[in-house]
Design a protein around this motif. Structure first.
Motif, PDB file in Angstrom:
ATOM      1  N   UNK A  36       0.809  -1.214   0.000  1.00 53.11           N
ATOM      2  CA  UNK A  36       0.000   0.000   0.000  1.00 53.11           C
ATOM      3  C   UNK A  36       0.846   1.270   0.000  1.00 53.11           C
ATOM      4  N   UNK A  37       2.155   1.113   0.210  1.00 51.02           N
ATOM      5  CA  UNK A  37       3.019   2.284   0.293  1.00 51.02           C
ATOM      6  C   UNK A  37       2.755   3.101   1.541  1.00 51.02           C
ATOM      7  N   UNK A  38       2.401   2.415   2.621  1.00 50.09           N
ATOM      8  CA  UNK A  38       2.068   3.084   3.880  1.00 50.09           C
ATOM      9  C   UNK A  38       3.075   2.732   4.969  1.00 50.09           C
ATOM     10  N   UNK A  39       3.174   3.611   5.962  1.00 50.44           N
ATOM     11  CA  UNK A  39       3.962   3.339   7.163  1.00 50.44           C
ATOM     12  C   UNK A  39       3.017   2.883   8.268  1.00 50.44           C
ATOM     13  N   UNK A  40       3.548   2.131   9.212  1.00 46.77           N
ATOM     14  CA  UNK A  40       2.721   1.644  10.314  1.00 46.77           C
ATOM     15  C   UNK A  40       2.128   2.802  11.112  1.00 46.77           C
ATOM     16  N   UNK A  41       2.888   3.873  11.280  1.00 45.02           N
ATOM     17  CA  UNK A  41       2.375   4.991  12.085  1.00 45.02           C
ATOM     18  C   UNK A  41       1.276   5.785  11.375  1.00 45.02           C
ATOM     19  N   UNK A  42       0.981   5.448  10.117  1.00 43.34           N
ATOM     20  CA  UNK A  42      -0.141   6.087   9.423  1.00 43.34           C
ATOM     21  C   UNK A  42      -1.468   5.418   9.745  1.00 43.34           C
ATOM     22  N   UNK A  43      -1.427   4.233  10.330  1.00 39.80           N
ATOM     23  CA  UNK A  43      -2.657   3.517  10.673  1.00 39.80           C
ATOM     24  C   UNK A  43      -3.420   4.292  11.740  1.00 39.80           C
ATOM     25  N   UNK A  44      -4.718   4.466  11.535  1.00 43.86           N
ATOM     26  CA  UNK A  44      -5.554   5.207  12.476  1.00 43.86           C
ATOM     27  C   UNK A  44      -6.306   4.304  13.440  1.00 43.86           C
ATOM     28  N   UNK A  45      -6.705   3.115  12.976  1.00 45.65           N
ATOM     29  CA  UNK A  45      -7.454   2.165  13.800  1.00 45.65           C
ATOM     30  C   UNK A  45      -6.946   0.757  13.489  1.00 45.65           C
ATOM     31  N   UNK A  46      -6.804  -0.065  14.535  1.00 40.63           N
ATOM     32  CA  UNK A  46      -6.452  -1.471  14.335  1.00 40.63           C
ATOM     33  C   UNK A  46      -7.670  -2.308  14.682  1.00 40.63           C
ATOM     34  N   UNK A  47      -8.144  -3.098  13.718  1.00 45.60           N
ATOM     35  CA  UNK A  47      -9.321  -3.950  13.917  1.00 45.60           C
ATOM     36  C   UNK A  47      -8.909  -5.413  13.889  1.00 45.60           C
ATOM     37  N   UNK A  48      -9.674  -6.249  14.583  1.00 50.32           N
ATOM     38  CA  UNK A  48      -9.369  -7.681  14.626  1.00 50.32           C
ATOM     39  C   UNK A  48     -10.659  -8.473  14.778  1.00 50.32           C
ATOM     40  N   UNK A  49     -10.616  -9.741  14.428  1.00 47.09           N
ATOM     41  CA  UNK A  49     -11.762 -10.624  14.611  1.00 47.09           C
ATOM     42  C   UNK A  49     -11.864 -11.011  16.072  1.00 47.09           C
ATOM     43  N   UNK A  50     -12.963 -10.613  16.700  1.00 50.53           N
ATOM     44  CA  UNK A  50     -13.186 -10.928  18.109  1.00 50.53           C
ATOM     45  C   UNK A  50     -13.887 -12.278  18.274  1.00 50.53           C
ATOM     46  N   UNK A  51     -14.624 -12.703  17.271  1.00 52.02           N
ATOM     47  CA  UNK A  51     -15.344 -13.960  17.311  1.00 52.02           C
ATOM     48  C   UNK A  51     -16.395 -13.963  16.216  1.00 52.02           C
ATOM     49  N   UNK A  52     -17.089 -15.073  16.027  1.00 52.59           N
ATOM     50  CA  UNK A  52     -16.812 -16.396  16.594  1.00 52.59           C
ATOM     51  C   UNK A  52     -15.636 -17.069  15.892  1.00 52.59           C
TER      52      UNK A  52
END
Length: 355
Positions: free
Chosen positions: A81-97
């Motif tokens: 994506x040509x992005x840096x990690x510090x450009x991320x605004x929100x980190x999302x993850x699968x909580x379930x099921x």
């Protein structure tokens, strides 16, 4: 120019992590607060080859492999994506099921990354990710619509009026369609993963060769049941005995025909009952070519629009998690926060998504 409300709901760059079962997925989605969020890059690692020797998913091995894969995949996605990690605004993850250990890997990495960056985090419902995955396609749907959610462990029909506004119209009371494919494939000796193997074999067979049941086809409701079909396949396989190998393709085709007919008839009934003119099909079974062929024909005859995810996004993936997070944030149905003491929900009904 964005209104103050739109600006408050513009999540920006969302990093999504999926680790609910046997695929590790990472993706970046950009949402500016208006319109459909845009997928910037995604990467996926499948554990199929590792689990084949065991005939199914081994939870401990799945968890260990997620640990190895998630950070390299995140680096790959950022680079593409040509992005840096510090450009991320929100980190999302699968909580379930999903599998508890596998979920804990993704949630732990997500919360650690978010804490290190000082950015908010958001847990996402896996099935909502599938449900909203067609919005990643070149032809995204519009609300409202009927959704047929057919993943490995879930078969549901829903009325979807907006992000977060879901009403279950019918669901399976025992085995899901994906389980019917997989278990029938195992009975035919097709190995793991069974569903895709059965579908490929079915293309060479006669779908009318064996008369198999269509459970609940005429039940008068929109619920599903596929356990009886699996039993019928077992009975027929035993009757064939030594002739099974010669009739394997015919039995596979007859099994697929039974599953597809039930999914098709129930979906069309849901459209008639709701009066809606748009159908969304999501989940791994949504990649089945015969199901798509028959749904396309039926929907065209009924003048109904039908939407699917792109084929490579039908299975579990990080793109659907990032997209679901971005759409929930953008619609105001969720708020990302800085609480990093995560928990996971291996069992989490979709109708309890806000609890």
């Amino acid at each position: 120019m964005l209104t103050p409300v739109e600006a408050a709901r513009a999540p920006g760059l969302v990093l999504g992590i999926e680790s609910s079962c046997d695929e590790t997925g990472v993706a970046l989605v950009h949402a500016d607060g208006t319109g459909v969020p845009r997928l910037e890059a995604h990467a996926l690692h499948s554990q199929i080859e590792m689990h084949q020797a065991y005939g199914g998913v081994v939870p401990e091995l799945a968890s260990r492999d997620h640990i190895r894969r998630v950070l390299p995949l995140a680096r790959q996605v950022l680079a593409e994506a040509g992005r840096r990690l510090d450009e991320v605004d929100v980190v999302a993850y699968t909580r379930g099921p999903g599998l508890a250990g596998a979920l804990l890997v993704g949630s732990g990495v997500a919360c650690a990354l978010a804490a290190a960056l000082g950015k908010p985090v958001l847990g996402v419902h896996h099935l909502e990710g599938h449900l909203l995955s067609p919005f990643l396609s070149a032809d995204p749907p519009e609300f409202p619509f009927v959704a047929l959610l057919v993943s490995g462990g879930h078969t549901q029909l829903m009325r979807v009026d907006a992000v977060g506004d879901y009403r279950i119209l019918g669901e399976t009371i025992d085995d899901a369609a994906g389980e019917a494919f997989d278990k029938s494939a195992k009975l035919l000796g097709l190995g793991y993963p069974g569903g895709p193997a059965l579908s490929r074999l079915a293309e060479q067979g006669d779908a009318t060769a064996f008369k198999l049941p269509r459970p609940l086809l005429h039940s008068g409701d929109l619920d599903f049941s596929f356990a009886g079909l699996k039993t019928a396949v077992l009975t027929q396989a035993r009757k064939l005995g030594d002739d099974l190998a010669a009739r394997q393709a015919d039995l596979a085709a007859s099994t697929q025909a039974a599953i597809v007919e039930v999914l098709l008839k129930k979906s069309m009934s849901a459209l008639r009952e709701t009066g809606l003119r748009r159908l969304v099909v999501a989940g791994g079974v949504g990649a089945n070519r015969e199901l798509r062929r028959q749904l396309n024909a039926a929907c065209a005859a009924a003048r109904v629009r039908v939407h699917y995810p792109e084929l490579h996004l039908c299975t579990d993936n990080g793109a659907m998690i990032a997209m679901a997070a971005a759409m929930r944030l953008q619609s105001g149905h969720a708020v990302a926060d800085h609480r990093y003491s995560f928990d996971v929900r291996p069992r989490w009904p979709l109708d309890a998504i806000d609890t």
